[in-house]
Design a protein around this motif. Structure first.
Motif, PDB file in Angstrom:
ATOM      1  N   MET A   1       0.815  -1.211   0.000  1.00 18.51           N
ATOM      2  CA  MET A   1       0.000   0.000   0.000  1.00 18.51           C
ATOM      3  C   MET A   1       0.852   1.266   0.000  1.00 18.51           C
ATOM      4  O   MET A   1       0.460   2.278  -0.547  1.00 18.51           O
ATOM      5  N   SER A   2       2.016   1.218   0.623  1.00 17.05           N
ATOM      6  CA  SER A   2       2.861   2.408   0.723  1.00 17.05           C
ATOM      7  C   SER A   2       3.374   2.858  -0.645  1.00 17.05           C
ATOM      8  O   SER A   2       3.826   3.995  -0.798  1.00 17.05           O
ATOM      9  N   ASP A   3       3.317   1.984  -1.650  1.00 14.72           N
ATOM     10  CA  ASP A   3       3.767   2.358  -2.992  1.00 14.72           C
ATOM     11  C   ASP A   3       2.706   3.127  -3.771  1.00 14.72           C
ATOM     12  O   ASP A   3       3.001   3.687  -4.831  1.00 14.72           O
ATOM     13  N   LEU A   4       1.480   3.157  -3.266  1.00 14.41           N
ATOM     14  CA  LEU A   4       0.409   3.845  -3.980  1.00 14.41           C
ATOM     15  C   LEU A   4       0.428   5.332  -3.661  1.00 14.41           C
ATOM     16  O   LEU A   4       0.714   5.728  -2.528  1.00 14.41           O
ATOM     17  N   PRO A   5       0.117   6.180  -4.644  1.00 14.90           N
ATOM     18  CA  PRO A   5       0.196   7.627  -4.437  1.00 14.90           C
ATOM     19  C   PRO A   5      -0.871   8.137  -3.476  1.00 14.90           C
ATOM     20  O   PRO A   5      -2.013   7.671  -3.502  1.00 14.90           O
ATOM     21  N   THR A   6      -0.504   9.099  -2.646  1.00 14.83           N
ATOM     22  CA  THR A   6      -1.470   9.706  -1.734  1.00 14.83           C
ATOM     23  C   THR A   6      -2.418  10.632  -2.487  1.00 14.83           C
ATOM     24  O   THR A   6      -3.620  10.667  -2.220  1.00 14.83           O
ATOM     25  N   GLU A   7      -1.868  11.389  -3.434  1.00 15.56           N
ATOM     26  CA  GLU A   7      -2.674  12.286  -4.249  1.00 15.56           C
ATOM     27  C   GLU A   7      -2.913  11.633  -5.602  1.00 15.56           C
ATOM     28  O   GLU A   7      -1.978  11.177  -6.267  1.00 15.56           O
ATOM     29  N   LEU A   8      -4.183  11.591  -5.989  1.00 16.03           N
ATOM     30  CA  LEU A   8      -4.569  10.780  -7.139  1.00 16.03           C
ATOM     31  C   LEU A   8      -5.434  11.576  -8.095  1.00 16.03           C
ATOM     32  O   LEU A   8      -6.476  12.114  -7.702  1.00 16.03           O
ATOM     33  N   PRO A   9      -5.050  11.667  -9.375  1.00 17.90           N
ATOM     34  CA  PRO A   9      -5.952  12.263 -10.365  1.00 17.90           C
ATOM     35  C   PRO A   9      -7.119  11.330 -10.617  1.00 17.90           C
ATOM     36  O   PRO A   9      -6.946  10.098 -10.646  1.00 17.90           O
ATOM     37  N   VAL A  10      -8.314  11.873 -10.782  1.00 11.25           N
ATOM     38  CA  VAL A  10      -9.496  11.025 -10.939  1.00 11.25           C
ATOM     39  C   VAL A  10     -10.239  11.352 -12.226  1.00 11.25           C
ATOM     40  O   VAL A  10     -10.238  12.481 -12.714  1.00 11.25           O
ATOM     41  N   PHE A  11     -10.868  10.315 -12.743  1.00 11.47           N
ATOM     42  CA  PHE A  11     -11.682  10.407 -13.950  1.00 11.47           C
ATOM     43  C   PHE A  11     -13.114  10.069 -13.551  1.00 11.47           C
ATOM     44  O   PHE A  11     -13.480   8.901 -13.436  1.00 11.47           O
ATOM     45  N   PRO A  12     -13.975  11.073 -13.294  1.00  2.64           N
ATOM     46  CA  PRO A  12     -15.367  10.797 -12.919  1.00  2.64           C
ATOM     47  C   PRO A  12     -16.169  10.368 -14.148  1.00  2.64           C
ATOM     48  O   PRO A  12     -16.275  11.116 -15.115  1.00  2.64           O
ATOM     49  N   LEU A  13     -16.729   9.161 -14.084  1.00  2.00           N
ATOM     50  CA  LEU A  13     -17.467   8.653 -15.229  1.00  2.00           C
ATOM     51  C   LEU A  13     -18.545   7.694 -14.735  1.00  2.00           C
ATOM     52  O   LEU A  13     -18.240   6.576 -14.304  1.00  2.00           O
ATOM     53  N   PRO A  14     -19.816   8.104 -14.758  1.00  2.00           N
ATOM     54  CA  PRO A  14     -20.877   7.224 -14.255  1.00  2.00           C
ATOM     55  C   PRO A  14     -21.021   5.976 -15.111  1.00  2.00           C
ATOM     56  O   PRO A  14     -20.965   6.031 -16.339  1.00  2.00           O
ATOM     57  N   GLY A  15     -21.187   4.840 -14.440  1.00  2.00           N
ATOM     58  CA  GLY A  15     -21.423   3.591 -15.143  1.00  2.00           C
ATOM     59  C   GLY A  15     -20.190   2.822 -15.555  1.00  2.00           C
ATOM     60  O   GLY A  15     -20.282   1.653 -15.915  1.00  2.00           O
ATOM     61  N   ALA A  16     -19.006   3.450 -15.521  1.00  2.00           N
ATOM     62  CA  ALA A  16     -17.761   2.770 -15.901  1.00  2.00           C
ATOM     63  C   ALA A  16     -17.071   2.279 -14.635  1.00  2.00           C
ATOM     64  O   ALA A  16     -16.577   3.086 -13.843  1.00  2.00           O
ATOM     65  N   LEU A  17     -17.054   0.962 -14.446  1.00  2.00           N
ATOM     66  CA  LEU A  17     -16.522   0.394 -13.212  1.00  2.00           C
ATOM     67  C   LEU A  17     -15.164  -0.247 -13.444  1.00  2.00           C
ATOM     68  O   LEU A  17     -14.928  -0.904 -14.458  1.00  2.00           O
ATOM     69  N   LEU A  18     -14.297  -0.056 -12.470  1.00  2.00           N
ATOM     70  CA  LEU A  18     -12.997  -0.712 -12.451  1.00  2.00           C
ATOM     71  C   LEU A  18     -12.880  -1.461 -11.131  1.00  2.00           C
ATOM     72  O   LEU A  18     -13.299  -0.960 -10.087  1.00  2.00           O
ATOM     73  N   PHE A  19     -12.319  -2.667 -11.208  1.00  2.00           N
ATOM     74  CA  PHE A  19     -12.087  -3.483 -10.023  1.00  2.00           C
ATOM     75  C   PHE A  19     -10.647  -3.981 -10.047  1.00  2.00           C
ATOM     76  O   PHE A  19     -10.014  -4.001 -11.113  1.00  2.00           O
ATOM     77  N   PRO A  20     -10.109  -4.382  -8.904  1.00  2.00           N
ATOM     78  CA  PRO A  20      -8.757  -4.952  -8.902  1.00  2.00           C
ATOM     79  C   PRO A  20      -8.647  -6.108  -9.900  1.00  2.00           C
ATOM     80  O   PRO A  20      -9.521  -6.971  -9.973  1.00  2.00           O
ATOM     81  N   ARG A  21      -7.582  -6.069 -10.706  1.00  2.00           N
ATOM     82  CA  ARG A  21      -7.262  -7.088 -11.710  1.00  2.00           C
ATOM     83  C   ARG A  21      -8.223  -7.095 -12.900  1.00  2.00           C
ATOM     84  O   ARG A  21      -8.100  -7.930 -13.790  1.00  2.00           O
ATOM     85  N   TRP A  22      -9.159  -6.198 -12.938  1.00  2.00           N
ATOM     86  CA  TRP A  22     -10.089  -6.062 -14.062  1.00  2.00           C
ATOM     87  C   TRP A  22      -9.567  -5.010 -15.019  1.00  2.00           C
ATOM     88  O   TRP A  22      -9.011  -3.993 -14.603  1.00  2.00           O
ATOM     89  N   GLN A  23      -9.721  -5.226 -16.322  1.00  2.00           N
ATOM     90  CA  GLN A  23      -9.225  -4.281 -17.315  1.00  2.00           C
ATOM     91  C   GLN A  23     -10.370  -3.465 -17.892  1.00  2.00           C
ATOM     92  O   GLN A  23     -11.438  -4.004 -18.205  1.00  2.00           O
ATOM     93  N   LEU A  24     -10.118  -2.175 -18.037  1.00  2.00           N
ATOM     94  CA  LEU A  24     -11.130  -1.252 -18.547  1.00  2.00           C
ATOM     95  C   LEU A  24     -10.540  -0.453 -19.706  1.00  2.00           C
ATOM     96  O   LEU A  24      -9.626   0.353 -19.507  1.00  2.00           O
ATOM     97  N   PRO A  25     -11.027  -0.667 -20.944  1.00  2.00           N
ATOM     98  CA  PRO A  25     -10.571   0.149 -22.073  1.00  2.00           C
ATOM     99  C   PRO A  25     -11.283   1.492 -22.075  1.00  2.00           C
ATOM    100  O   PRO A  25     -12.481   1.573 -21.776  1.00  2.00           O
ATOM    101  N   LEU A  26     -10.559   2.546 -22.388  1.00  2.00           N
ATOM    102  CA  LEU A  26     -11.129   3.894 -22.400  1.00  2.00           C
ATOM    103  C   LEU A  26     -10.688   4.638 -23.659  1.00  2.00           C
ATOM    104  O   LEU A  26      -9.544   4.516 -24.100  1.00  2.00           O
ATOM    105  N   ASN A  27     -11.613   5.406 -24.193  1.00  2.00           N
ATOM    106  CA  ASN A  27     -11.358   6.281 -25.332  1.00  2.00           C
ATOM    107  C   ASN A  27     -11.305   7.708 -24.792  1.00  2.00           C
ATOM    108  O   ASN A  27     -12.335   8.269 -24.404  1.00  2.00           O
ATOM    109  N   ILE A  28     -10.124   8.293 -24.734  1.00  2.00           N
ATOM    110  CA  ILE A  28      -9.933   9.605 -24.113  1.00  2.00           C
ATOM    111  C   ILE A  28      -9.907  10.670 -25.206  1.00  2.00           C
ATOM    112  O   ILE A  28      -9.047  10.620 -26.108  1.00  2.00           O
ATOM    113  N   PHE A  29     -10.820  11.644 -25.104  1.00  2.00           N
ATOM    114  CA  PHE A  29     -10.877  12.689 -26.128  1.00  2.00           C
ATOM    115  C   PHE A  29     -11.039  14.092 -25.554  1.00  2.00           C
ATOM    116  O   PHE A  29     -10.726  15.067 -26.230  1.00  2.00           O
ATOM    117  N   GLU A  30     -11.545  14.215 -24.322  1.00  2.00           N
ATOM    118  CA  GLU A  30     -11.686  15.548 -23.741  1.00  2.00           C
ATOM    119  C   GLU A  30     -10.302  16.116 -23.426  1.00  2.00           C
ATOM    120  O   GLU A  30      -9.455  15.410 -22.873  1.00  2.00           O
TER     121      GLU A  30
END
Length: 208
Positions: A1-30
């Motif tokens: 846990m100590s290797d994880l960043p304390t300050e984290l950029p976030v991507f708010p997106l309703p309906g798009a779920l991510l879980f540990p070991r799960w992969q989520l493809p994203l199309n970034i355009f904004e």
């Protein structure tokens, strides 16, 4: 846990779920999120996926819990979009939102409630696959959904649970309950409850 960043950029997106070991493809355009990807690619390559929960359209409220993912695939299209794949690392609670000058939002992440996310689920802690499959059959039959039952039976159980949590047409609040379920077994029980509750109200569709 100590290797994880304390300050984290976030991507708010309703309906798009991510879980540990799960992969989520994203199309970034904004532009603001293109900027976020540029920044994190120079550092830990970690961003937080989190659902927005009402509030102003320009700055919606953030859910209390999200899941951080590491960018494990990245490409740029000819029209300037980024196609990325996030691989889930661990969930986090939002301790506070930071006042920042970046166009994207950042939070202080509390990781400690989800330390177990970093480890594979022990076989003894796995949910009951057949109970989940029974609930899924009732749900798909009631809503006329086509389902690849061979894939359902053969998929690793954690993968199956995460795929159903991400793919079923639940509300944002219902999906948030799946994110916040403490263990994989809890997530499966919550999923089964949602499938059973929605049997009579789903609008139909196709499960891939």
């Amino acid at each position: 846990m100590s290797d994880l960043p304390t300050e984290l950029p976030v991507f708010p997106l309703p309906g798009a779920l991510l879980f540990p070991r799960w992969q989520l493809p994203l199309n970034i355009f904004e532009p603001r999120y293109l900027n976020m990807i540029d920044d994190v690619m120079q550092e830990e390559r970690v961003i937080g996926m989190i659902q927005s929960m009402g509030g102003p359209k320009s700055r919606p409220h953030l859910a209390h819990t999200g899941c951080a993912g590491r960018i494990t695939a990245w490409s740029e299209t000819g029209d300037g979009r980024y196609l990325i794949t996030l691989t889930g690392v661990a969930r986090f609670d939002v301790k506070e939102e930071l006042s920042v000058t970046t166009p994207y939002r950042q939070v202080v992440a509390e990781w400690s409630p989800y330390e177990d996310d970093l480890y594979e689920v022990a076989p003894s802690s796995m949910p009951d696959r057949q109970k989940l499959v029974r609930a899924l059959r009732e749900y798909t039959d009631a809503n006329g959904m086509a389902t690849d039952w061979l894939a359902v039976e053969e998929a690793p159980l954690e993968t199956l649970i995460n795929a159903l949590c991400s793919g079923c047409p639940f509300s944002v609040i219902e999906k948030q309950a799946l994110v916040e379920a403490q263990t994989l077994k809890d997530r499966a029980e919550t999923l089964i409850t949602l499938l059973e509750m929605d049997v009579s109200g789903s609008n139909g569709g196709t499960l891939q």
